[in-house]
Structure formats: structure tokens, C-alpha cells
Design an enzyme around this catalytic site. Structure first.
Site, PDB file in Angstrom:
ATOM      1  N   ARG A 277      30.476 -39.780  -7.189  1.00  0.00           N
ATOM      2  CA  ARG A 277      31.545 -39.795  -6.307  1.00  0.00           C
ATOM      3  C   ARG A 277      31.308 -40.433  -4.913  1.00  0.00           C
ATOM      4  O   ARG A 277      30.197 -39.966  -4.347  1.00  0.00           O
ATOM      5  CB  ARG A 277      32.612 -38.692  -6.137  1.00  0.00           C
ATOM      6  CG  ARG A 277      33.025 -38.185  -7.530  1.00  0.00           C
ATOM      7  CD  ARG A 277      34.439 -39.429  -7.907  1.00  0.00           C
ATOM      8  NE  ARG A 277      34.933 -39.032  -9.252  1.00  0.00           N
ATOM      9  CZ  ARG A 277      34.599 -39.413 -10.347  1.00  0.00           C
ATOM     10  NH1 ARG A 277      33.581 -40.326 -10.646  1.00  0.00           N
ATOM     11  NH2 ARG A 277      35.341 -38.955 -11.499  1.00  0.00           N
TER      12      ARG A 277
ATOM     13  N   HIS B 181      32.293 -49.302 -10.017  1.00  0.00           N
ATOM     14  CA  HIS B 181      32.450 -47.915 -10.697  1.00  0.00           C
ATOM     15  C   HIS B 181      32.508 -48.433 -12.143  1.00  0.00           C
ATOM     16  O   HIS B 181      33.345 -48.099 -12.841  1.00  0.00           O
ATOM     17  CB  HIS B 181      33.783 -47.436 -10.142  1.00  0.00           C
ATOM     18  CG  HIS B 181      33.909 -45.832 -10.857  1.00  0.00           C
ATOM     19  ND1 HIS B 181      34.421 -44.801 -10.010  1.00  0.00           N
ATOM     20  CD2 HIS B 181      33.353 -45.162 -11.594  1.00  0.00           C
ATOM     21  CE1 HIS B 181      34.225 -43.932 -10.396  1.00  0.00           C
ATOM     22  NE2 HIS B 181      33.747 -43.682 -11.510  1.00  0.00           N
TER      23      HIS B 181
HETATM   24  N1  NAP Z   1      30.040 -43.588 -11.845  1.00  0.00           N
HETATM   25  C1  NAP Z   1      30.582 -43.651 -13.243  1.00  0.00           C
HETATM   26  O1  NAP Z   1      30.557 -44.230 -14.039  1.00  0.00           O
HETATM   27  C2  NAP Z   1      30.427 -42.213 -13.845  1.00  0.00           C
HETATM   28  C3  NAP Z   1      30.604 -41.728 -14.882  1.00  0.00           C
HETATM   29  C4  NAP Z   1      30.808 -40.528 -15.274  1.00  0.00           C
HETATM   30  C5  NAP Z   1      30.757 -39.172 -14.717  1.00  0.00           C
HETATM   31  N2  NAP Z   1      30.427 -39.846 -13.253  1.00  0.00           N
HETATM   32  C6  NAP Z   1      30.203 -38.671 -12.083  1.00  0.00           C
HETATM   33  O2  NAP Z   1      29.002 -37.860 -12.554  1.00  0.00           O
HETATM   34  C7  NAP Z   1      29.351 -36.526 -12.246  1.00  0.00           C
HETATM   35  C8  NAP Z   1      28.489 -35.655 -13.206  1.00  0.00           C
HETATM   36  O3  NAP Z   1      28.948 -35.708 -14.673  1.00  0.00           O
HETATM   37  P1  NAP Z   1      28.280 -34.644 -15.517  1.00  0.00           P
HETATM   38  O4  NAP Z   1      29.090 -34.699 -16.967  1.00  0.00           O
HETATM   39  O5  NAP Z   1      26.900 -34.585 -15.701  1.00  0.00           O
HETATM   40  O6  NAP Z   1      28.862 -33.249 -14.620  1.00  0.00           O
HETATM   41  P2  NAP Z   1      28.975 -31.732 -15.149  1.00  0.00           P
HETATM   42  O7  NAP Z   1      28.435 -31.704 -16.493  1.00  0.00           O
HETATM   43  O8  NAP Z   1      29.996 -31.193 -14.714  1.00  0.00           O
HETATM   44  O9  NAP Z   1      27.597 -31.096 -14.220  1.00  0.00           O
HETATM   45  C9  NAP Z   1      27.610 -31.011 -13.076  1.00  0.00           C
HETATM   46  C10 NAP Z   1      26.170 -30.604 -12.646  1.00  0.00           C
HETATM   47  O10 NAP Z   1      26.278 -30.610 -11.126  1.00  0.00           O
HETATM   48  C11 NAP Z   1      25.680 -29.450 -10.869  1.00  0.00           C
HETATM   49  N3  NAP Z   1      26.457 -28.727  -9.435  1.00  0.00           N
HETATM   50  C12 NAP Z   1      27.776 -28.722  -9.187  1.00  0.00           C
HETATM   51  N4  NAP Z   1      27.882 -28.026  -8.014  1.00  0.00           N
HETATM   52  C13 NAP Z   1      26.800 -27.967  -7.352  1.00  0.00           C
HETATM   53  C14 NAP Z   1      26.419 -27.570  -6.426  1.00  0.00           C
HETATM   54  N5  NAP Z   1      27.285 -27.246  -5.318  1.00  0.00           N
HETATM   55  N6  NAP Z   1      25.119 -27.248  -6.088  1.00  0.00           N
HETATM   56  C15 NAP Z   1      24.023 -27.606  -6.857  1.00  0.00           C
HETATM   57  N7  NAP Z   1      24.493 -28.342  -8.158  1.00  0.00           N
HETATM   58  C16 NAP Z   1      25.708 -28.271  -8.604  1.00  0.00           C
HETATM   59  C17 NAP Z   1      26.081 -28.331 -11.901  1.00  0.00           C
HETATM   60  O11 NAP Z   1      25.181 -27.232 -11.857  1.00  0.00           O
HETATM   61  P3  NAP Z   1      25.129 -26.085 -13.009  1.00  0.00           P
HETATM   62  O12 NAP Z   1      24.294 -26.678 -14.105  1.00  0.00           O
HETATM   63  O13 NAP Z   1      24.348 -24.970 -12.619  1.00  0.00           O
HETATM   64  O14 NAP Z   1      26.437 -25.774 -13.461  1.00  0.00           O
HETATM   65  C18 NAP Z   1      25.688 -29.335 -13.208  1.00  0.00           C
HETATM   66  O15 NAP Z   1      24.412 -29.407 -13.471  1.00  0.00           O
HETATM   67  C19 NAP Z   1      30.645 -36.600 -12.448  1.00  0.00           C
HETATM   68  O16 NAP Z   1      31.533 -35.301 -11.964  1.00  0.00           O
HETATM   69  C20 NAP Z   1      31.453 -37.618 -12.076  1.00  0.00           C
HETATM   70  O17 NAP Z   1      31.901 -37.687 -10.780  1.00  0.00           O
HETATM   71  C21 NAP Z   1      30.174 -40.912 -12.741  1.00  0.00           C
END
Ligand code: NAP
Length: 317
Positions: free
Chosen positions: A232, A280
Site C-alpha cells: 500500500r 496497482h
Molecule cells: N499491489 C497489489 O497488486 C497487491 C495485491 C495483493 C495484496 N497486496 C497487498 O499485500 C498485502 C499483504 O498481503 P498478504 O495476503 O500477505 O497479507 P496477510 O496474509 O494479511 O499478512 C500480513 C503480514 O504482515 C505482517 N504484519 C502485519 N502487521 C505487522 C507489523 N505491525 N509488524 C510486522 N509485521 C506485520 C503479518 O505478521 P504475522 O504473520 O505475524 O501476522 C503477516 O506476516 C495486503 O495487505 C495488500 O495491501 C497488494
């Protein structure tokens, strides 16, 4: 129609901009015991049990008084969590991978390969018709730091490690991923940044991560490092990034997400020679796996079982 006209089958309302029809059809096929309707709909708001979609207009959820679950058609749910019209007691579900991790790995690889193979420097040389070989760097000598080891981040880190890069990963809780040095905590983040030639940000946007990548943190990256931001835009201080690019501390940035999207035409990022911009598209939602995930979760809910990928509102992801 009042509640007395309520359909026997539970009602799922779909809102996915100009793709609503496609999602409605696919969800209706996957969920024959559910009545799937697309917004705008003539159906009474009070009859809607479930919602599946992305970024409906402001106030959309307010009249949906019987809502039992909201299925986001994406992995990042920050926009849903900021909505005053979506009641906090309604379970919110994000997509977990659903085909996005593989795409994100490609996007991360693009940034890592560009750094490893000196693409920004060779592009600059090309603009000057300059023929000059730069010293090669091996994959093992290319250090990648992945922030966020969730459904997408963990696959990206593992995939980069399988490809031979030296990978470290940072998350809230400590993970265990083959070939990846996983850490958590503020000090470990500093140490990881100090040894990351390429930083790949895959953290969700939460109150704790917004603005995280500021001048102080980015300044910890080694001289010549590259920043890949695909989660983001609100997590990255763009002024700090530009300053560090212009001073030569950072060599390049690959950016897919921005605080304001579409990225305004006047943004200096558009024309910066060290910045690559994509609109994006790092990992787009794929209909088939997303529908399968919603179907399975909805079935669990209807059967009284627990669902997966339920957003923890207190944590913000
Ligand atoms: N650009 C694009 O096209 C696109 C597409 C899809 C997603 N995205 C972005 O990618 C992000 C990640 O997706 P995801 O499915 O992997 O998310 P997710 O499954 O919700 O995982 C989030 C990860 O971030 C860690 N985290 C959250 N808050 C934290 C903090 N304060 N300090 C340290 N680590 C923290 C979590 O730790 P824990 O494992 O310990 O819970 C987890 O490992 C999404 O939220 C979205 O914004 C972008």
C-alpha cells in the site's frame, strides 16, 4: 419488498464495479443454495445476508441491516476497515493468496533481477549511448528483505530463496520458512534493512504500518539499495524516497501502489529516472480461486463452522 418477502435462500449481494455481472454468475454457479444478486438491486436492503465485492460507494453498507459477512475481493482490507458504514460486528474476510502470491513473486523477481543485473544503471548508460560493463553480482550475494510474511509475503520470500537469493523476512510473529531468515521486532527490522540490497514491502496497511517506511528506516538500507513497494502506498514516505534517490543513497524504486490512486499526473515519481511505476497490478484478483475461497468460507458459515482469513479488526489485517 419488506422482510415478509424474504427469499428462502440466503442472499449474497455482489458489487465489483463493471465486473459485477461476471462475479454474480460465477458465485451463483458455485453457490446454488444462495441467491446471488448484483448491485444496484431492487431487492430490499434488509434481505441481504452476505456481501462480496470491492470498494462499494460511501454509505453502501448502512442500509444492509441483516448483513452476516463481508467477503472482500482482495487481500488488503484497509479500505473496508476505514468505512464508518460497515458495522464492526460483521465478520470481514480477506482473500488468502487465491492466486495472488505467484503473481507477486513475479513482481518481486522483476525488482530483484533489475537490481542484480544493474538494469537502472544500464538504462541510464543507454540514454548516454555509453558501453560499459558493471561488475556482476551473484544471486547468493543479492540480499533481499521481505516485510510481511503473510499469505502472499511468505510465498514471495520462499520463492526468492528457492531461486538462490539470500532472503530475510520480517513479520509481527516469528515464522519458519525454508531458506528464509525470519525475524520480528523493531531491532530485527533495523538489522534486516541494513543487510537488504532490495527491500520488498508486503505489509498490510494498518495504524502500525502506515508511514513506517520513513527517511530514518529507508536510510538504514545499504548504499545503492532498491525499494519495491507492492502493498500500500500509505506505508512509504515518498518525499524521503525521492531525497534518498536523488542523494544517491538508493539506486532505484519499483512502485505499484500509491497513497493516491491513480497516481496524480503532477507527481514527481512519474518522471523520476530511477523510479519504475506500475498501476496497482502486481497481483490482481483471479475470479476462479477467489470464488472457490468465498464458496468454501460461506459454506462453513452456513454449517456453523469457523471460517478462514477472517480479518482481526484490532490488528487491522
Ligand atoms: N499491489 C497489489 O497488486 C497487491 C495485491 C495483493 C495484496 N497486496 C497487498 O499485500 C498485502 C499483504 O498481503 P498478504 O495476503 O500477505 O497479507 P496477510 O496474509 O494479511 O499478512 C500480513 C503480514 O504482515 C505482517 N504484519 C502485519 N502487521 C505487522 C507489523 N505491525 N509488524 C510486522 N509485521 C506485520 C503479518 O505478521 P504475522 O504473520 O505475524 O501476522 C503477516 O506476516 C495486503 O495487505 C495488500 O495491501 C497488494
Amino acid at each position: 419488498m419488506g422482510n415478509e418477502g424474504r427469499a428462502a435462500r440466503p442472499v449474497l449481494l455482489v458489487h465489483a464495479a463493471d465486473a459485477s455481472g461476471r462475479w454474480q454468475e460465477a458465485l451463483a454457479t458455485a453457490l446454488p443454495d444462495v441467491e446471488v444478486i448484483a448491485a444496484p438491486s431492487e431487492a430490499a436492503a434488509g434481505t441481504v445476508d452476505f456481501f462480496a465485492g470491492w470498494n462499494p460507494p460511501a454509505g453502501f453498507f448502512a442500509p444492509l441491516s441483516a448483513l452476516r459477512a463481508v467477503f472482500a475481493l482482495g487481500a488488503g482490507v484497509d479500505a473496508f476497515l476505514r468505512r464508518p458504514d460497515l458495522a464492526a460486528h460483521v465478520p470481514l474476510l480477506k482473500l488468502g493468496d487465491a492466486g495472488m502470491a505467484a503473481q507477486m513473486l513475479e513482481y518481486a523477481l522483476l525488482g530483484v533481477l533489475a537490481w542484480q543485473r544493474h538494469l537502472p544503471a544500464y538504462s541510464a548508460q543507454q540514454s548516454r549511448a555509453e558501453w560499459r560493463a558493471l561488475p556482476p553480482t551473484s544471486r547468493a550475494d543479492t540480499r533481499v528483505g521481505v516485510l510481511g510474511l503473510g499469505a502472499i509475503g511468505a510465498e514471495v520470500a520462499a520463492g526468492l530463496a528457492r531461486f538462490g537469493y539470500t532472503v530475510g523476512g520480517w513479520s509481527r510473529s516469528v515464522h519458519s520458512i525454508d531458506g528464509v531468515r525470519c525475524v520480528s521486532g523493531a531491532e530485527a527490522l533495523h538489522a534486516l534493512l541494513e543487510r537488504s540490497d532490495v527491500l520488498v514491502n508486503l505489509l498490510p496497511s494498518t495504524p502500525r504500518t502506515r508511514g513506517l517506511l520513513d527517511h530514518a528506516l529507508l536510510g538504514r538500507l545499504p548504499r545503492g539499495a532498491c525499494v519495491v513497494n507492492a502493498s500500500r502506498g500509505d506505508q512509504l514516505d515518498v518525499d524521503a524516497l525521492l531525497e534518498l534517490l536523488d542523494s544517491g543513497h538508493l539506486s532505484s524504486a519499483q512502485l505499484d501502489v500509491f497513497a493516491t490512486e491513480p497516481l496524480p499526473r503532477h507527481s514527481p515519481l512519474w518522471r523520476h529516472p530511477k523510479v519504475r511505476i506500475t498501476p496497482h497490478v502486481a497481483a490482481i484478483t483471479l475470479l476462479e480461486p477467489a470464488v472457490a475461497q468465498i464458496r468454501d468460507n460461506l459454506q462453513c458459515l452456513l454449517d456453523g463452522q469457523s471460517m478462514s482469513n477472517v480479518v482481526d479488526r484490532a490488528r487491522g489485517y
